[in-house]
Motif scaffolding. Structure first.
Motif, PDB file in Angstrom:
ATOM      1  N   ASN A 256      -0.794  -5.263  -4.448  1.00 32.71           N
ATOM      2  CA  ASN A 256       0.168  -4.219  -4.087  1.00 32.71           C
ATOM      3  C   ASN A 256       1.318  -4.950  -3.066  1.00 32.71           C
ATOM      4  O   ASN A 256       2.283  -4.471  -2.624  1.00 32.71           O
ATOM      5  CB  ASN A 256      -0.622  -3.239  -3.164  1.00 32.71           C
ATOM      6  CG  ASN A 256      -1.256  -2.392  -4.104  1.00 32.71           C
ATOM      7  OD1 ASN A 256      -1.182  -2.194  -5.157  1.00 32.71           O
ATOM      8  ND2 ASN A 256      -2.179  -1.522  -3.334  1.00 32.71           N
ATOM      9  N   TRP A 257       1.173  -6.310  -2.942  1.00 32.52           N
ATOM     10  CA  TRP A 257       2.157  -7.158  -2.146  1.00 32.52           C
ATOM     11  C   TRP A 257       2.957  -8.193  -2.715  1.00 32.52           C
ATOM     12  O   TRP A 257       3.035  -8.944  -1.925  1.00 32.52           O
ATOM     13  CB  TRP A 257       1.143  -7.503  -0.744  1.00 32.52           C
ATOM     14  CG  TRP A 257       0.934  -6.263   0.099  1.00 32.52           C
ATOM     15  CD1 TRP A 257      -0.407  -5.492  -0.007  1.00 32.52           C
ATOM     16  CD2 TRP A 257       1.469  -5.688   0.922  1.00 32.52           C
ATOM     17  NE1 TRP A 257      -0.423  -4.338   0.819  1.00 32.52           N
ATOM     18  CE2 TRP A 257       0.863  -4.579   1.387  1.00 32.52           C
ATOM     19  CE3 TRP A 257       2.837  -5.842   1.469  1.00 32.52           C
ATOM     20  CZ2 TRP A 257       1.386  -3.564   2.356  1.00 32.52           C
ATOM     21  CZ3 TRP A 257       3.188  -5.148   2.448  1.00 32.52           C
ATOM     22  CH2 TRP A 257       2.481  -3.896   2.908  1.00 32.52           C
TER      23      TRP A 257
ATOM     24  N   ARG B 281       8.949  -3.799  -3.925  1.00 32.83           N
ATOM     25  CA  ARG B 281       7.963  -2.984  -4.601  1.00 32.83           C
ATOM     26  C   ARG B 281       8.706  -1.628  -5.225  1.00 32.83           C
ATOM     27  O   ARG B 281       8.255  -0.600  -5.032  1.00 32.83           O
ATOM     28  CB  ARG B 281       6.871  -2.818  -3.769  1.00 32.83           C
ATOM     29  CG  ARG B 281       5.606  -2.248  -4.841  1.00 32.83           C
ATOM     30  CD  ARG B 281       4.176  -1.898  -3.915  1.00 32.83           C
ATOM     31  NE  ARG B 281       3.415  -1.678  -4.967  1.00 32.83           N
ATOM     32  CZ  ARG B 281       2.313  -0.830  -4.565  1.00 32.83           C
ATOM     33  NH1 ARG B 281       2.328  -0.205  -3.383  1.00 32.83           N
ATOM     34  NH2 ARG B 281       1.547  -0.406  -5.575  1.00 32.83           N
TER      35      ARG B 281
ATOM     36  N   ASN C 272      -1.095   4.725  -8.797  1.00 37.35           N
ATOM     37  CA  ASN C 272      -0.283   5.447  -7.514  1.00 37.35           C
ATOM     38  C   ASN C 272      -0.616   6.607  -7.102  1.00 37.35           C
ATOM     39  O   ASN C 272      -0.323   6.987  -6.138  1.00 37.35           O
ATOM     40  CB  ASN C 272       1.534   5.444  -7.923  1.00 37.35           C
ATOM     41  CG  ASN C 272       2.015   4.189  -8.069  1.00 37.35           C
ATOM     42  OD1 ASN C 272       1.425   2.924  -7.826  1.00 37.35           O
ATOM     43  ND2 ASN C 272       3.133   4.144  -9.182  1.00 37.35           N
TER      44      ASN C 272
END
Length: 195
Positions: free
Chosen positions: A74-75, A80, A158
């Motif tokens: 996620n990083w 993003r 998500n």
């Protein structure tokens, strides 16, 4: 806390655009910070920067403490798909606030520090994006809002922590994915493309 061993915290819980308390941080201001975008569009932001570290002469990083878990996937990237803006916006705000005490201050990075056991004390350092890149993301986000394109996510992952997943998960995610090529969703696609 920074990889740079010469970092020095110079501001903690730096409020801007919010009323100040009696024991306020010297860099804090009740005034909001104005960010000017391309095309002469500007907006004001308010918030609280967890920490500002000096990492060199007139060079700084903004640090944000996160209490949740850390998932490496996620990083990746800076923005993003328009969902990660805090480091960029707080970096711009910090640069403005630092002008009161430093000549030509430059925020070089934002650091997200996952301070809990769940976060395994991981640190994610993201180089400060260029103002033009921030402006592009905010412009696309603004277009999406103005056009009312509040699109459901095509990625069911998500929805893992959403209280409303029962109302729109699964089939709705697939429907959203099928709608992606629709020409009316151009602003959404542009925003999603910001890595």
């Amino acid at each position: 806390e920074s990889k740079n061993l010469t970092s020095t915290p110079i501001g903690v819980e730096v409020l801007f655009g919010r009323p100040l308390k009696d024991d306020y941080e010297p860099l804090a201001t009740p005034e909001s910070v104005e960010i000017e975008l391309a095309k002469g569009i500007a907006f004001r932001i308010a918030g609280r920067i967890d920490r500002i570290d000096e990492v060199g002469p007139s060079s700084f990083e903004v640090l944000d403490y996160k209490t949740g878990g850390y998932w490496r996937d996620n990083w990746q990237g800076s923005f993003r798909g328009g969902r990660r803006l805090q480091h960029a916006l707080y970096g711009v705000a910090a640069a403005q606030l630092l002008k009161a005490r430093y000549k030509n201050p430059k925020v070089t990075a934002g650091v997200y520090y996952f301070s809990s056991q769940k976060g395994r004390q991981e640190r994610v350092r993201i180089a400060a994006p260029a103002l033009a890149a921030i402006a592009a993301v905010l412009s696309d986000l603004s277009d999406l809002i103005i056009l009312g394109q509040f699109v459901r996510t095509p990625d069911q992952n998500n929805c893992k922590f959403c209280d409303y997943v029962a109302a729109c998960g699964g089939v709705v995610n697939r429907q959203a994915k099928n709608k992606q090529p629709d020409p009316r969703l151009a602003a959404y696609r542009r925003l999603s493309a910001h890595v």
